[in-house]
Scaffold this motif. Structure first.
Motif, PDB file in Angstrom:
ATOM      1  N   THR A   7      -3.509  -4.513   3.337  1.00 39.63           N
ATOM      2  CA  THR A   7      -3.727  -4.099   1.957  1.00 39.63           C
ATOM      3  C   THR A   7      -4.559  -2.823   1.910  1.00 39.63           C
ATOM      4  O   THR A   7      -5.620  -2.730   2.528  1.00 39.63           O
ATOM      5  N   SER A   8      -4.090  -1.837   1.140  1.00 39.56           N
ATOM      6  CA  SER A   8      -4.704  -0.510   1.158  1.00 39.56           C
ATOM      7  C   SER A   8      -6.125  -0.505   0.624  1.00 39.56           C
ATOM      8  O   SER A   8      -6.947   0.332   1.037  1.00 39.56           O
ATOM      9  N   THR A   9      -6.463  -1.449  -0.282  1.00 39.88           N
ATOM     10  CA  THR A   9      -7.812  -1.445  -0.857  1.00 39.88           C
ATOM     11  C   THR A   9      -8.878  -1.931   0.118  1.00 39.88           C
ATOM     12  O   THR A   9     -10.068  -1.909  -0.209  1.00 39.88           O
ATOM     13  N   GLU A  28      -9.897   0.519  -4.942  1.00 43.74           N
ATOM     14  CA  GLU A  28      -8.830   0.677  -5.918  1.00 43.74           C
ATOM     15  C   GLU A  28      -9.202   1.740  -6.951  1.00 43.74           C
ATOM     16  O   GLU A  28     -10.309   1.767  -7.473  1.00 43.74           O
ATOM     17  N   ASN A  56       0.023  -1.100   4.037  1.00 42.52           N
ATOM     18  CA  ASN A  56       1.142  -1.375   3.138  1.00 42.52           C
ATOM     19  C   ASN A  56       1.889  -0.115   2.724  1.00 42.52           C
ATOM     20  O   ASN A  56       3.120  -0.102   2.654  1.00 42.52           O
ATOM     21  N   PRO A  61      -2.283 -10.869  -1.591  1.00 38.28           N
ATOM     22  CA  PRO A  61      -2.445  -9.418  -1.757  1.00 38.28           C
ATOM     23  C   PRO A  61      -1.556  -8.617  -0.816  1.00 38.28           C
ATOM     24  O   PRO A  61      -0.984  -7.590  -1.204  1.00 38.28           O
ATOM     25  N   GLU A  66       2.215  -9.065  -2.204  1.00 35.87           N
ATOM     26  CA  GLU A  66       2.466  -8.464  -3.503  1.00 35.87           C
ATOM     27  C   GLU A  66       2.333  -6.943  -3.476  1.00 35.87           C
ATOM     28  O   GLU A  66       3.170  -6.225  -4.026  1.00 35.87           O
ATOM     29  N   THR A  67       1.265  -6.449  -2.838  1.00 33.42           N
ATOM     30  CA  THR A  67       1.113  -4.993  -2.783  1.00 33.42           C
ATOM     31  C   THR A  67       2.195  -4.372  -1.907  1.00 33.42           C
ATOM     32  O   THR A  67       2.663  -3.264  -2.184  1.00 33.42           O
ATOM     33  N   ASN A 100       5.257  -4.109  -4.074  1.00 31.92           N
ATOM     34  CA  ASN A 100       5.052  -3.054  -5.069  1.00 31.92           C
ATOM     35  C   ASN A 100       5.313  -1.678  -4.472  1.00 31.92           C
ATOM     36  O   ASN A 100       5.976  -0.826  -5.079  1.00 31.92           O
ATOM     37  N   GLU A 101       4.774  -1.459  -3.279  1.00 32.53           N
ATOM     38  CA  GLU A 101       4.940  -0.153  -2.631  1.00 32.53           C
ATOM     39  C   GLU A 101       6.403   0.088  -2.246  1.00 32.53           C
ATOM     40  O   GLU A 101       6.935   1.190  -2.438  1.00 32.53           O
TER      41      GLU A 101
END
Length: 373
Positions: A101-103, A108, A124, A150, A153-154, A157-158
């Motif tokens: 996850t990028s965060t 974010e 991601n 996370p 889902e992320t 999304n990407e």
């Protein structure tokens, strides 16, 4: 000097924690044997079974009574995000080796990364770019499925953003809980949408459940493109001959057979000597492609940390080691060379990756080849 680790050493997701600990210990043993610093490096590791609350409790212990100097991140985005505030509050360097996850690396809504977090995982955004490009070059419509975490889902999304930009229609999007034993309903809805391919973001044990569901619904002819985390050893063990034809994101340094680079060969031989032909290495002389994921990433993260520690004069001061990591100088490790700066704390790019396809022979043996397209 002490390095702290909380990860899934037992339970359903030990497929990540066990090779993580193995590989980190190899990097530490190699460093200690080199005599680069007067002080010995010690790893303190606790089991969290990929449970976020347990990871938090372990991290409090590591940062408190164990008083560790550096942190290797947990396996999985959920536990890593859970411990991140604790690590940041103590201003400890954390090397993220698996969580995508990028965060974890960049807060974010912000452009600048956390000053103390460096990532060797396949993020991601990078994985989505790679998967999206492959899908858009080969298919007009895609169905998506991922775990409801996370990471999942992320990831979707990407991928969806990349596909939309390329003009590829996403005809279905589904999710499932980690460890679900039946995803027939989700797959049936995807089947009804008749996609040109199915793309999945998840973990290996769950990939087998999905593939078995696809077999029951006569969906095996639909191309199945999966993330790196979905193509781990448990997928092969549980799905057996059903893995045939699966297209998975892998690291070029470990794409099956003898690695092309000396650094990759050295790590493979070191691991084989220490742990033998375990389930993460495979049965052959050289490791299976999945070895480029958790084992190599964990070794590389620990090796770069230790090299930066040495370059900082064997200092455990956070800022001194960060200065070395962010210097722009290359750090050589198993999968290649890594460079960081004060604005870039994610090292893995699409240049590290290749699409591989599983092939199952008449004798049941699994081989690997570059995917077409």
């Amino acid at each position: 000097m002490r390095i702290g680790l909380t990860t899934a050493l037992t339970g359903a997701y030990s497929e990540f924690g066990e090779p993580m600990e193995n590989s980190i210990r190899l990097a530490i043993d190699e460093f200690n044997e080199s005599g680069a610093c007067d002080q010995e490096v010690e790893l303190i590791a606790y089991d969290d079974q990929l449970v976020a609350e347990t990871a938090q409790a372990n991290m409090r212990r590591l940062l408190g009574e164990d008083d560790v100097d550096f942190i290797m991140s947990p396996a999985g985005s959920g536990p890593t995000l859970a411990v991140l505030p604790l690590v940041n509050s103590e201003n400890k360097i954390m090397m993220n080796t698996i969580a995508q996850t990028s965060t974890i690396v960049t807060p974010e809504g912000q452009d600048e990364p956390y000053n103390n977090v460096f990532s060797f995982s396949l993020g991601n955004v990078v994985e989505a770019e790679f998967m999206g490009q492959y899908l858009s070059e080969n298919f007009d419509t895609v169905g998506l499925i991922a775990e409801s975490t996370p990471y999942g889902e992320t990831g979707l999304n990407e991928i969806e953003m990349v596909l939309e930009e390329a003009g590829v229609e996403v005809v279905a999007r589904e999710s499932y809980d980690q460890g679900a034993t039946d995803v027939t309903a989700q797959l049936a809805r995807i089947q009804q949408a008749n996609p040109g391919a199915i793309a999945m973001v998840g973990l290996g044990a769950d990939t087998a459940t999905i593939r078995q569901g696809m077999a029951r619904l006569n969906m095996l002819e639909t191309p199945f493109v999966i993330s790196n985390g979905a193509g781990t050893i448990p997928y092969q063990e549980r799905a057996a001959e059903l893995v045939d034809g699966t297209i998975v994101v892998q690291y070029e340094a470990f794409s099956g057979g003898e690695p092309e680079t000396e650094s990759a060969r050295n790590f493979a031989q070191m691991y084989l000597e220490a742990y033998g032909n375990d389930r993460y290495y495979g049965e052959g002389e050289w490791p299976v492609p999945a070895f480029g994921g958790t084992p190599a990433s964990s070794y590389d993260g620990a090796k770069v940390l230790l090299d930066a520690f040495e370059r900082a004069g064997c200092s455990t001061e956070t800022e001194a080691v960060i200065e070395q990591i962010e210097s722009g100088d290359a750090f050589e490790a198993a999968r290649g060379e890594y460079t960081f700066s004060d604005t870039e704390h994610t090292a893995v790019t699409t240049d590290f990756l290749v699409p591989m396809v599983y092939r199952v022979g008449a004798d049941g043996a699994i081989t690997y080849e570059r995917a077409e397209g």
